[in-house]
Write a protein that holds these residues in place. Structure first.
Motif, short mmCIF file in Angstrom:
data_model
loop_
_atom_site.label_atom_id
_atom_site.label_comp_id
_atom_site.label_asym_id
_atom_site.label_seq_id
_atom_site.Cartn_x
_atom_site.Cartn_y
_atom_site.Cartn_z
N LYS A 72 0.85 -1.20 0.00
CA LYS A 72 0.00 0.00 0.00
C LYS A 72 0.89 1.25 0.00
O LYS A 72 1.80 1.36 0.82
CB LYS A 72 -0.89 -0.03 1.24
CG LYS A 72 -1.95 1.04 1.24
CD LYS A 72 -2.90 0.84 2.40
CE LYS A 72 -3.98 1.91 2.36
NZ LYS A 72 -4.89 1.77 3.48
N PRO A 73 0.62 2.21 -0.91
CA PRO A 73 1.47 3.41 -1.00
C PRO A 73 1.61 4.17 0.32
O PRO A 73 2.70 4.62 0.68
CB PRO A 73 0.77 4.26 -2.06
CG PRO A 73 -0.03 3.30 -2.86
CD PRO A 73 -0.43 2.21 -1.93
N GLU A 74 0.51 4.29 1.07
CA GLU A 74 0.56 5.03 2.33
C GLU A 74 1.47 4.34 3.35
O GLU A 74 2.17 4.99 4.13
CB GLU A 74 -0.86 5.18 2.92
CG GLU A 74 -1.77 6.05 2.10
CD GLU A 74 -2.45 5.30 0.95
OE1 GLU A 74 -2.29 4.05 0.85
OE2 GLU A 74 -3.12 5.97 0.13
N LEU A 75 1.44 3.00 3.37
CA LEU A 75 2.29 2.27 4.31
C LEU A 75 3.76 2.37 3.91
O LEU A 75 4.64 2.45 4.77
CB LEU A 75 1.86 0.81 4.40
CG LEU A 75 0.50 0.56 5.07
CD1 LEU A 75 0.10 -0.90 4.97
CD2 LEU A 75 0.54 1.01 6.52
N GLN A 77 5.12 4.91 2.51
CA GLN A 77 5.52 6.26 2.92
C GLN A 77 5.72 6.33 4.43
O GLN A 77 6.71 6.87 4.91
CB GLN A 77 4.45 7.28 2.47
CG GLN A 77 4.66 8.69 2.96
CD GLN A 77 5.93 9.32 2.40
OE1 GLN A 77 6.26 9.11 1.24
NE2 GLN A 77 6.64 10.08 3.21
N GLU A 78 4.79 5.74 5.16
CA GLU A 78 4.85 5.80 6.62
C GLU A 78 6.03 5.02 7.19
O GLU A 78 6.73 5.49 8.10
CB GLU A 78 3.54 5.24 7.20
CG GLU A 78 3.47 5.26 8.71
CD GLU A 78 2.17 4.65 9.22
OE1 GLU A 78 2.22 4.09 10.33
OE2 GLU A 78 1.14 4.72 8.52
N THR A 83 8.18 7.60 -1.32
CA THR A 83 6.99 7.95 -2.11
C THR A 83 6.94 7.01 -3.30
O THR A 83 7.82 7.01 -4.16
CB THR A 83 7.06 9.41 -2.61
OG1 THR A 83 7.22 10.26 -1.47
CG2 THR A 83 5.81 9.78 -3.36
N GLY A 86 3.03 2.24 -5.09
CA GLY A 86 2.56 1.04 -4.43
C GLY A 86 2.66 -0.19 -5.31
O GLY A 86 3.25 -0.18 -6.38
N TYR A 90 -2.55 -1.62 -6.68
CA TYR A 90 -2.91 -0.24 -6.42
C TYR A 90 -2.67 0.66 -7.61
O TYR A 90 -3.39 1.62 -7.82
CB TYR A 90 -2.13 0.32 -5.20
CG TYR A 90 -2.61 -0.27 -3.91
CD1 TYR A 90 -3.76 0.20 -3.29
CD2 TYR A 90 -1.92 -1.30 -3.30
CE1 TYR A 90 -4.21 -0.35 -2.11
CE2 TYR A 90 -2.36 -1.86 -2.11
CZ TYR A 90 -3.51 -1.38 -1.53
OH TYR A 90 -3.97 -1.93 -0.36
#
Length: 198
Positions: A72-75, A77-78, A83, A86, A90
């Motif tokens: 997942k792209p957000e994970l 990044q986190e 950046t 994903g 996705y």
């Protein structure tokens, strides 16, 4: 134990960047891959008592590829500060290709280092083989290498596994005083017996 190790290997690359549904799919496919790997390695009679080929080679490769499939792209990044678009589900981004290259590099690195270790071991041990002879396997390493019988708990049980059966599914009773082999009257069927014809 193979199932536990397979689960740990499957989750090692994806744990921080994949949602639970991706972990579930990874685990289900991992279970199938490991079973197929076990069938092939046992069918080819490979000397792999820890099932490392199926669990670590196939499983590790699959786990690394799964990052490129469902990260997942957000994970990303986190967790890594990266950046990225994903995994394939996705965005269809380039992460799957990078993961495939990374898995291939890891495989080659492990293969080359294992070969170097085997060559060095053989060099330092001289002509000593890295594997015992078929006769020593049949006799048992306790007798062949150490010159004595198996430990007391194994001798009193009177059971061992058939050395001709790599899968160890058919118990054999031994009369240790006479050194003879007696096959039980009702042996269990070996589900892998047809694989020797591959």
């Amino acid at each position: 134990l193979v199932g536990i190790r397979s689960g740990l290997v499957a989750s090692s690359a994806i744990a921080a960047v994949v949602e639970p549904w991706g972990g579930f799919v990874t685990g289900v496919i991992m279970a199938i891959l490991v079973q197929l790997g076990l069938l092939v390695s046992r069918g080819l009679r490979l000397d792999d008592p820890a099932d490392s080929l199926a669990v670590h080679c196939l499983g590790g490769f699959w786990s690394v590829i799964c990052v490129g499939l469902w990260a997942k792209p957000e994970l990303l990044q986190e967790v890594y500060g990266v950046t990225s678009s994903g995994g394939l589900v996705y965005s269809g981004g380039p992460l799957i290709g990078m993961q495939a290259i990374g898995a291939a590099v890891i495989f080659c690195w492990g293969l080359v280092n294992a070969a170097i270790l085997c060559i060095l071991t053989k060099f330092f041990l001289g002509a000593a083989p890295l594997r015992v002879s078929s006769e020593a396997e049949s006799t048992g390493l306790d007798r062949a290498r150490h010159g004595g019988p198996a430990p007391e708990d194994l001798r009193t049980s009177g059971q061992a596994t058939d050395p001709d059966n790599m899968n160890g599914l058919v118990p054999i009773e031994y009369d240790l005083s006479a050194g003879s082999k007696v096959i039980p009257s009702t042996p269990r069927r070996n589900p892998f017996s047809g694989l020797n014809k591959l």
